[in-house]
Design a protein around this motif. Sequence first.
Motif, PDB file in Angstrom:
ATOM      1  N   ARG A 184      11.621   8.545   8.284  1.00 44.34           N
ATOM      2  CA  ARG A 184      13.040   8.793   7.996  1.00 44.34           C
ATOM      3  C   ARG A 184      13.282  10.222   7.501  1.00 44.34           C
ATOM      4  NH1 ARG A 184      11.817   4.148   8.683  1.00 44.34           N
ATOM      5  NH2 ARG A 184      13.241   2.425   9.167  1.00 44.34           N
ATOM      6  N   GLY A 185      12.311  11.086   7.779  1.00 45.44           N
ATOM      7  CA  GLY A 185      12.482  12.512   7.498  1.00 45.44           C
ATOM      8  C   GLY A 185      12.355  12.883   6.040  1.00 45.44           C
ATOM      9  N   ILE A 186      11.583  12.123   5.276  1.00 41.67           N
ATOM     10  CA  ILE A 186      11.411  12.422   3.849  1.00 41.67           C
ATOM     11  C   ILE A 186       9.927  12.586   3.567  1.00 41.67           C
ATOM     12  CG2 ILE A 186      11.798  11.615   1.488  1.00 41.67           C
ATOM     13  CD1 ILE A 186      14.102   9.870   2.774  1.00 41.67           C
ATOM     14  N   ARG A 187       9.527  13.780   3.181  1.00 41.83           N
ATOM     15  CA  ARG A 187       8.115  14.110   2.975  1.00 41.83           C
ATOM     16  C   ARG A 187       7.704  13.803   1.535  1.00 41.83           C
ATOM     17  NH1 ARG A 187       5.967  18.030   6.156  1.00 41.83           N
ATOM     18  NH2 ARG A 187       7.321  17.061   7.708  1.00 41.83           N
ATOM     19  N   THR A 188       6.776  12.847   1.365  1.00 39.70           N
ATOM     20  CA  THR A 188       6.166  12.548   0.068  1.00 39.70           C
ATOM     21  C   THR A 188       4.652  12.517   0.275  1.00 39.70           C
ATOM     22  OG1 THR A 188       6.362  10.157   0.439  1.00 39.70           O
ATOM     23  CG2 THR A 188       8.181  11.254  -0.745  1.00 39.70           C
ATOM     24  N   HIS A 189       3.919  11.992  -0.693  1.00 40.08           N
ATOM     25  CA  HIS A 189       2.458  12.064  -0.580  1.00 40.08           C
ATOM     26  C   HIS A 189       1.812  10.885  -1.303  1.00 40.08           C
ATOM     27  CE1 HIS A 189      -1.554  13.649  -0.238  1.00 40.08           C
ATOM     28  NE2 HIS A 189      -1.678  13.840  -1.533  1.00 40.08           N
ATOM     29  N   THR A 190       0.731  10.363  -0.717  1.00 42.19           N
ATOM     30  CA  THR A 190      -0.070   9.324  -1.361  1.00 42.19           C
ATOM     31  C   THR A 190      -1.159   9.961  -2.209  1.00 42.19           C
ATOM     32  OG1 THR A 190       0.244   7.853   0.552  1.00 42.19           O
ATOM     33  CG2 THR A 190      -1.527   7.299  -0.988  1.00 42.19           C
ATOM     34  N   ARG A 191      -1.212   9.600  -3.485  1.00 48.56           N
ATOM     35  CA  ARG A 191      -2.341   9.980  -4.346  1.00 48.56           C
ATOM     36  C   ARG A 191      -3.232   8.758  -4.490  1.00 48.56           C
ATOM     37  NH1 ARG A 191      -2.314  15.514  -5.889  1.00 48.56           N
ATOM     38  NH2 ARG A 191      -4.427  14.828  -6.361  1.00 48.56           N
ATOM     39  N   LYS A 192      -4.533   8.947  -4.284  1.00 46.28           N
ATOM     40  CA  LYS A 192      -5.485   7.841  -4.336  1.00 46.28           C
ATOM     41  C   LYS A 192      -6.385   7.963  -5.563  1.00 46.28           C
ATOM     42  CE  LYS A 192      -5.557   7.375   0.702  1.00 46.28           C
ATOM     43  NZ  LYS A 192      -6.396   7.334   1.927  1.00 46.28           N
ATOM     44  N   LEU A 197      -5.199   7.149 -12.154  1.00 47.56           N
ATOM     45  CA  LEU A 197      -4.877   5.875 -11.508  1.00 47.56           C
ATOM     46  C   LEU A 197      -5.834   4.751 -11.877  1.00 47.56           C
ATOM     47  CD1 LEU A 197      -3.854   7.131  -7.949  1.00 47.56           C
ATOM     48  CD2 LEU A 197      -2.391   6.639  -9.911  1.00 47.56           C
ATOM     49  N   ALA A 198      -7.131   5.046 -11.974  1.00 44.73           N
ATOM     50  CA  ALA A 198      -8.104   3.987 -12.256  1.00 44.73           C
ATOM     51  C   ALA A 198      -7.835   3.268 -13.580  1.00 44.73           C
ATOM     52  CB  ALA A 198      -9.521   4.552 -12.211  1.00 44.73           C
ATOM     53  N   PRO A 199      -7.541   3.975 -14.676  1.00 49.06           N
ATOM     54  CA  PRO A 199      -7.253   3.261 -15.926  1.00 49.06           C
ATOM     55  C   PRO A 199      -6.022   2.361 -15.831  1.00 49.06           C
ATOM     56  CG  PRO A 199      -7.736   5.561 -16.380  1.00 49.06           C
ATOM     57  CD  PRO A 199      -7.589   5.436 -14.897  1.00 49.06           C
ATOM     58  N   LEU A 200      -5.136   2.634 -14.880  1.00 52.79           N
ATOM     59  CA  LEU A 200      -3.947   1.802 -14.677  1.00 52.79           C
ATOM     60  C   LEU A 200      -4.224   0.648 -13.723  1.00 52.79           C
ATOM     61  CD1 LEU A 200      -1.282   4.656 -14.310  1.00 52.79           C
ATOM     62  CD2 LEU A 200      -1.651   3.197 -16.307  1.00 52.79           C
ATOM     63  N   GLY A 201      -5.463   0.599 -13.204  1.00 46.72           N
ATOM     64  CA  GLY A 201      -5.814  -0.440 -12.253  1.00 46.72           C
ATOM     65  C   GLY A 201      -5.207  -0.236 -10.880  1.00 46.72           C
ATOM     66  N   LEU A 202      -4.891   1.011 -10.549  1.00 40.91           N
ATOM     67  CA  LEU A 202      -4.219   1.321  -9.290  1.00 40.91           C
ATOM     68  C   LEU A 202      -5.177   1.968  -8.302  1.00 40.91           C
ATOM     69  CD1 LEU A 202      -0.864   2.831 -10.620  1.00 40.91           C
ATOM     70  CD2 LEU A 202      -1.273   0.491  -9.811  1.00 40.91           C
ATOM     71  N   ALA A 203      -5.069   1.559  -7.045  1.00 42.05           N
ATOM     72  CA  ALA A 203      -5.836   2.206  -5.985  1.00 42.05           C
ATOM     73  C   ALA A 203      -5.135   3.448  -5.468  1.00 42.05           C
ATOM     74  CB  ALA A 203      -6.075   1.229  -4.832  1.00 42.05           C
ATOM     75  N   ASP A 204      -3.798   3.488  -5.641  1.00 38.70           N
ATOM     76  CA  ASP A 204      -3.027   4.616  -5.120  1.00 38.70           C
ATOM     77  C   ASP A 204      -1.624   4.591  -5.708  1.00 38.70           C
ATOM     78  OD1 ASP A 204      -1.548   2.664  -3.518  1.00 38.70           O
ATOM     79  OD2 ASP A 204      -3.278   2.686  -2.173  1.00 38.70           O
ATOM     80  N   PRO A 259       0.839  -1.198   0.000  1.00 40.08           N
ATOM     81  CA  PRO A 259       0.000   0.000   0.000  1.00 40.08           C
ATOM     82  C   PRO A 259       0.879   1.255   0.000  1.00 40.08           C
ATOM     83  CG  PRO A 259      -0.702  -1.550   1.706  1.00 40.08           C
ATOM     84  CD  PRO A 259       0.633  -2.021   1.211  1.00 40.08           C
ATOM     85  N   SER A 260       0.515   2.211  -0.807  1.00 43.06           N
ATOM     86  CA  SER A 260       1.328   3.431  -0.907  1.00 43.06           C
ATOM     87  C   SER A 260       1.443   4.149   0.432  1.00 43.06           C
ATOM     88  CB  SER A 260       0.739   4.363  -1.964  1.00 43.06           C
ATOM     89  OG  SER A 260       0.828   3.768  -3.249  1.00 43.06           O
ATOM     90  N   GLU A 261       0.372   4.081   1.244  1.00 42.32           N
ATOM     91  CA  GLU A 261       0.422   4.736   2.549  1.00 42.32           C
ATOM     92  C   GLU A 261       1.543   4.171   3.421  1.00 42.32           C
ATOM     93  OE1 GLU A 261      -2.274   3.448   1.140  1.00 42.32           O
ATOM     94  OE2 GLU A 261      -4.080   4.604   1.593  1.00 42.32           O
ATOM     95  N   ALA A 262       1.812   2.873   3.274  1.00 42.59           N
ATOM     96  CA  ALA A 262       2.868   2.258   4.079  1.00 42.59           C
ATOM     97  C   ALA A 262       4.234   2.795   3.696  1.00 42.59           C
ATOM     98  CB  ALA A 262       2.828   0.736   3.906  1.00 42.59           C
ATOM     99  N   LEU A 263       4.449   2.980   2.394  1.00 44.46           N
ATOM    100  CA  LEU A 263       5.733   3.511   1.935  1.00 44.46           C
ATOM    101  C   LEU A 263       5.880   4.981   2.333  1.00 44.46           C
ATOM    102  CD1 LEU A 263       8.379   3.321   0.463  1.00 44.46           C
ATOM    103  CD2 LEU A 263       7.145   3.517  -1.723  1.00 44.46           C
ATOM    104  N   VAL A 264       4.816   5.757   2.184  1.00 34.16           N
ATOM    105  CA  VAL A 264       4.860   7.179   2.581  1.00 34.16           C
ATOM    106  C   VAL A 264       5.134   7.305   4.075  1.00 34.16           C
ATOM    107  CG1 VAL A 264       3.447   9.263   2.854  1.00 34.16           C
ATOM    108  CG2 VAL A 264       3.449   8.027   0.681  1.00 34.16           C
ATOM    109  N   SER A 265       4.509   6.445   4.882  1.00 37.94           N
ATOM    110  CA  SER A 265       4.725   6.470   6.327  1.00 37.94           C
ATOM    111  C   SER A 265       6.171   6.118   6.670  1.00 37.94           C
ATOM    112  CB  SER A 265       3.766   5.487   7.008  1.00 37.94           C
ATOM    113  OG  SER A 265       3.961   5.468   8.398  1.00 37.94           O
ATOM    114  N   PHE A 266       6.709   5.119   5.981  1.00 35.66           N
ATOM    115  CA  PHE A 266       8.103   4.726   6.199  1.00 35.66           C
ATOM    116  C   PHE A 266       9.043   5.889   5.881  1.00 35.66           C
ATOM    117  CE2 PHE A 266      12.126   3.062   4.598  1.00 35.66           C
ATOM    118  CZ  PHE A 266      12.479   2.133   5.557  1.00 35.66           C
ATOM    119  N   LEU A 267       8.807   6.550   4.757  1.00 33.60           N
ATOM    120  CA  LEU A 267       9.653   7.680   4.361  1.00 33.60           C
ATOM    121  C   LEU A 267       9.511   8.835   5.346  1.00 33.60           C
ATOM    122  CD1 LEU A 267       9.009   7.589   0.504  1.00 33.60           C
ATOM    123  CD2 LEU A 267      11.151   6.982   1.668  1.00 33.60           C
ATOM    124  N   ASN A 268       8.302   9.086   5.812  1.00 31.54           N
ATOM    125  CA  ASN A 268       8.087  10.132   6.814  1.00 31.54           C
ATOM    126  C   ASN A 268       8.915   9.876   8.063  1.00 31.54           C
ATOM    127  OD1 ASN A 268       6.461  12.335   6.097  1.00 31.54           O
ATOM    128  ND2 ASN A 268       4.592  11.118   6.196  1.00 31.54           N
TER     129      ASN A 268
END
Length: 419
Positions: A366-374, A383-390, A355-364
């Motif tokens: 470690r002091g690295i700010r990113t963002h989950t797009r859903k 994202l939907a045409p790619l079959g992606l939830a996030d 899940p993208s949220e898990a990776l974003v949380s891990f990076l956070n």
Amino acid sequence: MLTTVPGLMDAVRARFAHVDACPFTGPRVFFENAGGALTLKSVVETSAAFAAIPDNQGRDNPASRALMRVIDTAKADMRLFFNAPTGQVFVGESGTEVLFRLIRTAALGAAPGGILLSTTLEHPASRSAMARWAEVTGRRHALVPHDDATGTVGAEAWLPFLTPEVRVASLIHTSPVTGMAVDVGAIAAAIRKVAPDCYIIVDGIQHASHGAVDIAALGIDGYAISPYKVFSRHGYGIGWASDRLTALPKETVIGGPASNWEMGTRDTGSYATFSNVVEYLVWLGSHFTRSDDRRTRLEAATRAIHGQEQALAEAMVGGTGNLRGLKDIPGLHIIGGPDNARREGVISVWLEGTPSEALVSFLNARGIRTHTRKADHYSGNVLAPLGLADCVRVSFSHYNSLAEVAQFLTAMNEFTSAG
């Protein structure tokens, strides 16, 4: 690239607030620039100074006249930024509000009948406005499909949809999800060839901090930006409208100037802070050209910004030092592909089985700010045409460094190795 000039990168970073630390969490790498760029320190200072001034515009006193001079200077700076010698520049509530107003005016003022035409790449700001005013005016709202593989949409995709019946067309200059730019000039030319009277409205919100805006060369009718994504602050948007769009009926105060797009008294500080942005870009550009012309310097700055961001993207994707790049991490996929010349400051990725949220949380952590797009109303169109939830959006700007990329890749490799 900024690092070709000795000391310039340090000078650039010194001009931004919170460049390497969050006021709430401490040291961090800021790779969430597509959600809002870092703010120039001069913008912070200017905002505070103007917030304290009690006087209003349009009065017969020295303070009021000084405020009007600030606004006049800022509007000239806006024209310089847009390269827009004609038409009207104005301040609104936000970039989204400005887009809605431009599209509403075009849809209500265009010749009866016909269709409104957008693309599936667009942010809901423009796409929602087009859908709304197509419904109100009894028109069909058609959508040009973008290319899932490249994350952009070219003029060739528009051609099957173009007829003389297109009344209003909207397009996005750069996607905030894929990070890919669109050739606005080529698309506008294709539209004009078939539907010369069409009103063309452009969402420049994501593009404006990554490349030059050249309205004089685009052949469009409306352009909107959000200054908080261009090193300024929240609380206002900026629009440009062509003379023919401005001539259409629109909401104005009875008896007021027909060309006026602004509703009520706007904050003088917002105008002044955009002058801070232009001043910064002119200063930056002075390191890459000997010209004293401010537009020439501004264009030189945008080329340097693009070069710096391209170097950051190449390091992220291909690796730096002995660190494995994103393209070599097993199970990791880059939206739009690893090598895409249209990329502007964004790399969106997804990791198989994670899940993208898990990776974003891990990076956070470690002091690295990113963002989950859903795959919601903001990003589902991509994202939907790619079959992606996030996905994970990593977004950078010219003040980010290769050392920060290395820190990011270290964390990414740690996460994927541990998995």
